[in-house]
Design a protein around this motif. Sequence first.
Motif, PDB file in Angstrom:
ATOM      1  N   ASN A   1     -41.367 -43.805  66.711  1.00  0.00           N
ATOM      2  CA  ASN A   1     -40.414 -44.538  65.876  1.00  0.00           C
ATOM      3  C   ASN A   1     -40.561 -44.107  64.420  1.00  0.00           C
ATOM      4  O   ASN A   1     -41.674 -44.011  63.909  1.00  0.00           O
ATOM      5  CB  ASN A   1     -40.675 -46.045  65.967  1.00  0.00           C
ATOM      6  CG  ASN A   1     -40.383 -46.576  67.354  1.00  0.00           C
ATOM      7  OD1 ASN A   1     -39.238 -46.706  67.752  1.00  0.00           O
ATOM      8  ND2 ASN A   1     -41.453 -46.855  68.109  1.00  0.00           N
TER       9      ASN A   1
ATOM     10  N   GLU B   1     -37.271 -41.609  67.205  1.00  0.00           N
ATOM     11  CA  GLU B   1     -36.392 -42.758  67.416  1.00  0.00           C
ATOM     12  C   GLU B   1     -36.030 -43.359  66.063  1.00  0.00           C
ATOM     13  O   GLU B   1     -36.903 -43.768  65.309  1.00  0.00           O
ATOM     14  CB  GLU B   1     -37.092 -43.811  68.296  1.00  0.00           C
ATOM     15  CG  GLU B   1     -37.431 -43.276  69.674  1.00  0.00           C
ATOM     16  CD  GLU B   1     -37.880 -44.366  70.635  1.00  0.00           C
ATOM     17  OE1 GLU B   1     -37.913 -45.556  70.253  1.00  0.00           O
ATOM     18  OE2 GLU B   1     -38.193 -44.023  71.785  1.00  0.00           O
TER      19      GLU B   1
ATOM     20  N   GLU C   1     -43.587 -43.658  74.697  1.00  0.00           N
ATOM     21  CA  GLU C   1     -43.285 -44.043  73.311  1.00  0.00           C
ATOM     22  C   GLU C   1     -44.540 -44.587  72.646  1.00  0.00           C
ATOM     23  O   GLU C   1     -45.214 -45.464  73.195  1.00  0.00           O
ATOM     24  CB  GLU C   1     -42.192 -45.120  73.282  1.00  0.00           C
ATOM     25  CG  GLU C   1     -41.888 -45.602  71.860  1.00  0.00           C
ATOM     26  CD  GLU C   1     -40.760 -46.645  71.771  1.00  0.00           C
ATOM     27  OE1 GLU C   1     -40.313 -47.141  72.829  1.00  0.00           O
ATOM     28  OE2 GLU C   1     -40.343 -46.953  70.640  1.00  0.00           O
TER      29      GLU C   1
ATOM     30  N   LYS D   1     -30.991 -45.305  73.204  1.00  0.00           N
ATOM     31  CA  LYS D   1     -31.806 -46.277  73.916  1.00  0.00           C
ATOM     32  C   LYS D   1     -31.060 -47.607  73.950  1.00  0.00           C
ATOM     33  O   LYS D   1     -30.795 -48.209  72.901  1.00  0.00           O
ATOM     34  CB  LYS D   1     -33.172 -46.438  73.235  1.00  0.00           C
ATOM     35  CG  LYS D   1     -33.966 -45.133  73.249  1.00  0.00           C
ATOM     36  CD  LYS D   1     -35.388 -45.338  72.795  1.00  0.00           C
ATOM     37  CE  LYS D   1     -36.256 -45.965  73.872  1.00  0.00           C
ATOM     38  NZ  LYS D   1     -37.695 -45.967  73.496  1.00  0.00           N
TER      39      LYS D   1
ATOM     40  N   ASP E   1     -32.287 -45.718  68.494  1.00  0.00           N
ATOM     41  CA  ASP E   1     -33.027 -46.849  69.062  1.00  0.00           C
ATOM     42  C   ASP E   1     -32.170 -48.114  68.990  1.00  0.00           C
ATOM     43  O   ASP E   1     -31.289 -48.224  68.142  1.00  0.00           O
ATOM     44  CB  ASP E   1     -34.319 -47.049  68.244  1.00  0.00           C
ATOM     45  CG  ASP E   1     -35.444 -47.655  69.066  1.00  0.00           C
ATOM     46  OD1 ASP E   1     -35.174 -48.212  70.145  1.00  0.00           O
ATOM     47  OD2 ASP E   1     -36.599 -47.576  68.615  1.00  0.00           O
TER      48      ASP E   1
END
Length: 292
Positions: A118, A150, A59, A201, A180
């Motif tokens: 993200n 995400e 990530e 997640k 997320d």
Amino acid sequence: QAKEGGKDSYRLFTSEMNDNVHRRLRLEYHLVWALSRGEFSLVYQPLYNLNTNRISGAEALLRWNNDELGSVAPTEFIPIAEQSNLIYEIGKFVLDTAMNDFASLTNKEGDLLHLAVNISPQQVRQPQFVDDFTQIMEKHEFAAERLELEVTEGLLLSNQPNVKEMLNTLHDLGTELSMDDFGTGYSSLSYLLQFPFDALKIDREFVDGITDVELNEALATAVISMAQGLKIKTVAEGVETEEQLEMLKSKGCDLAQGYYLSRPLDIEGLKALLGDTQASPLGNTTIESSED
Ligand code: C2E
Ligand code: MG
Ligand code: MG
Ligand code: MG
């Protein structure tokens, strides 16, 4: 007397408010220049596949270092970047830099690494987002299937008609979508059914045990079996101990990330970890020494 005390606390309150406003203005001022001054960088936190014990992806996490402010946490500057619309250009920098770093990056077994990024609601709401996104992918000849976007529930809450369309378009390209911080919002579950999510997640709040171990285990079990029923992958974040890792494995969690496995690393650190055939797949390599 009471009046005096009240007056004092009033004064204290305003000065604290002033400090907050002042800090915010200072951050906003410096944030405007940060991109052109090259103050942003990325670190990457490995994602471990718990079935194979291999690193299957990482990530990208944004870092901001400014001469005057020092290093500022993303939890502090990202909301400001979002509110001032700077996030759109910053988000493009993140995608461009990360795809460039990951272009031909493979794990020890030779599999191309997945890249998780993200994405803020303010990025996806821009009509040109899909065009800009595909343009960056083409520039790096990056396969959409290697990307995981995400998003948090906040994006979906916005309830704008084009958000759903946009997420469907991105998913149709082959890009994976992850929800997320699952579990921290109000309607995560219903959103899982409404949007084409490939993964969820589990927020580290439910992993790292601020509440008791038994409750965490019960929650993890429930979330993982629900996700399995929906054919959605589960990723645990914030894994800090061997016990947590073993518990998640035994429940059938698919992927994990956390300080126990690896801290976020700069690209050189990540390459070293991937190239180090001696390192245990669950070894700790520390580049970023402390966080939170
Ligand atoms: P997130 O996406 O939930 O990322 C996970 C956060 O948990 C990261 O914090 C990571 O460093 C931290 N973390 C990972 N493992 C552990 C652990 O074992 N223990 C603890 N205590 N923490 C762990 P970070 O890097 O400070 O980022 C915070 C948040 O800022 C991210 O949360 C994400 O929402 C946001 N963010 C970071 N980079 C970007 C970006 O490029 N774009 C956008 N829009 N948001 C970003
Ligand atoms: Mg994330
Ligand atoms: Mg997260
Ligand atoms: Mg989180």
